[in-house]
Design an enzyme around this catalytic site. Structure first.
Site, mmCIF file in Angstrom:
data_model
loop_
_atom_site.group_PDB
_atom_site.id
_atom_site.type_symbol
_atom_site.label_atom_id
_atom_site.label_comp_id
_atom_site.label_asym_id
_atom_site.label_seq_id
_atom_site.Cartn_x
_atom_site.Cartn_y
_atom_site.Cartn_z
ATOM 1 N N ASP A 110 20.008 23.446 -3.644
ATOM 2 C CA ASP A 110 19.385 24.160 -2.495
ATOM 3 C C ASP A 110 18.203 24.699 -2.987
ATOM 4 O O ASP A 110 18.285 25.750 -3.850
ATOM 5 C CB ASP A 110 20.502 25.017 -2.120
ATOM 6 C CG ASP A 110 20.000 26.150 -0.910
ATOM 7 O OD1 ASP A 110 18.859 26.079 -0.586
ATOM 8 O OD2 ASP A 110 21.090 26.699 -0.412
ATOM 9 N N HIS A 111 17.010 24.709 -2.226
ATOM 10 C CA HIS A 111 15.754 25.090 -2.813
ATOM 11 C C HIS A 111 15.330 26.454 -2.385
ATOM 12 O O HIS A 111 14.476 27.154 -2.978
ATOM 13 C CB HIS A 111 14.688 24.187 -2.283
ATOM 14 C CG HIS A 111 13.359 23.933 -3.101
ATOM 15 N ND1 HIS A 111 13.261 24.713 -4.104
ATOM 16 C CD2 HIS A 111 12.314 23.250 -3.085
ATOM 17 C CE1 HIS A 111 12.169 24.372 -5.026
ATOM 18 N NE2 HIS A 111 11.720 23.545 -4.333
ATOM 19 N N ARG A 112 16.343 27.154 -1.614
ATOM 20 C CA ARG A 112 16.436 28.600 -1.408
ATOM 21 C C ARG A 112 16.753 29.243 -2.718
ATOM 22 O O ARG A 112 16.340 30.525 -2.667
ATOM 23 C CB ARG A 112 17.275 28.933 -0.109
ATOM 24 C CG ARG A 112 16.953 28.543 1.307
ATOM 25 C CD ARG A 112 17.871 28.914 2.212
ATOM 26 N NE ARG A 112 19.226 28.066 1.845
ATOM 27 C CZ ARG A 112 20.395 27.920 2.561
ATOM 28 N NH1 ARG A 112 20.238 28.908 3.807
ATOM 29 N NH2 ARG A 112 21.322 27.431 2.254
#
Length: 223
Positions: free
Chosen positions: A193-195
């Protein structure tokens, strides 16, 4: 089950910005370790497969890099770091894909982890997984190699920040100690998850997992 799986995958795919990074790894030493473990009394009656050292390496990497073992809380707009590693295991069943998890996998010995992986997998395939078995996962592993493919781009289980895919293990020409030799090689794919996880952290985790599979002694050094 397939309906729930479809809904979960759509929710995850269109909520978490997925990034997948890849690494080819010489797992000759890890496969030799599996062979030796099968002969030990502590592993009698337990299925020991190459998934075991990969799972162990993922758990250790998650403890060394806590952001991989976390979730994004949309309501609070904050990251939640989990104290324990509840290792999800993607299992293909007649009813569809389900992901039970091994609670507190980071606190288990290697024989205990082997037994737990066997138990959750067999329970899932028998259709006996409980809601408790299927909830609370923090990071997941999936074995794409059992289907005869090199890897894939796995979708995150909802609420998790990383999933590791293990590809098939094949004999390949590989430069080893300065010479080309036939080695046991696999491809690992880590989706995250790039968040929460940036590219540097994702690459670090994947490199650490690869290093432990190339030299299993690091699993002891880094535990």
């Amino acid at each position: 089950v397939r309906g729930r799986t479809a809904a979960a995958m759509v929710r995850s795919a269109f909520t978490a910005p997925h990034v997948t990074t890849w690494l080819q790894v010489d797992v000759t030493a890890a496969t030799e370790l599996v062979t030796r473990l099968r002969g030990l009394a502590d592993f009698a009656g337990v299925r020991v497969s190459p998934l075991l050292p990969v799972a162990r390496a993922l758990v250790i990497a998650a403890r060394r890099n806590p952001m991989i073992n976390s979730s994004w809380d949309e309501a609070a707009q904050e990251i939640v770091l989990w104290r324990r590693v509840n290792l999800g295991v993607a299992v293909a069943t007649e009813r569809g894909l389900i992901v039970p998890n091994v609670k507190g996998a980071d606190g288990l010995s290697l024989p205990a982890l082997a037994r737990a992986l066997t138990e959750v997998t067999e329970t899932a395939r028998a259709g006996r997984s409980t809601p408790g078995d299927l909830s609370g996962g923090t990071v997941t592993i999936t074995n794409a190699g059992v289907f005869g493919v090199d890897a894939g781009t796995p979708i995150l289980p909802p609420g998790e920040s990383a999933i590791l895919a293990l590809g098939q293990i094949r004999d390949m020409p590989w430069v080893h100690e300065g010479r080309v030799a036939v080695r046991r090689v696999t491809t690992l794919a880590l989706s995250f998850d790039h968040r929460i996880v940036d590219g540097e952290l994702g690459a670090t985790v994947l490199r650490e997992i690869g290093a432990m599979l190339e030299d299993p002694l690091l699993m002891l050094a880094w535990s």
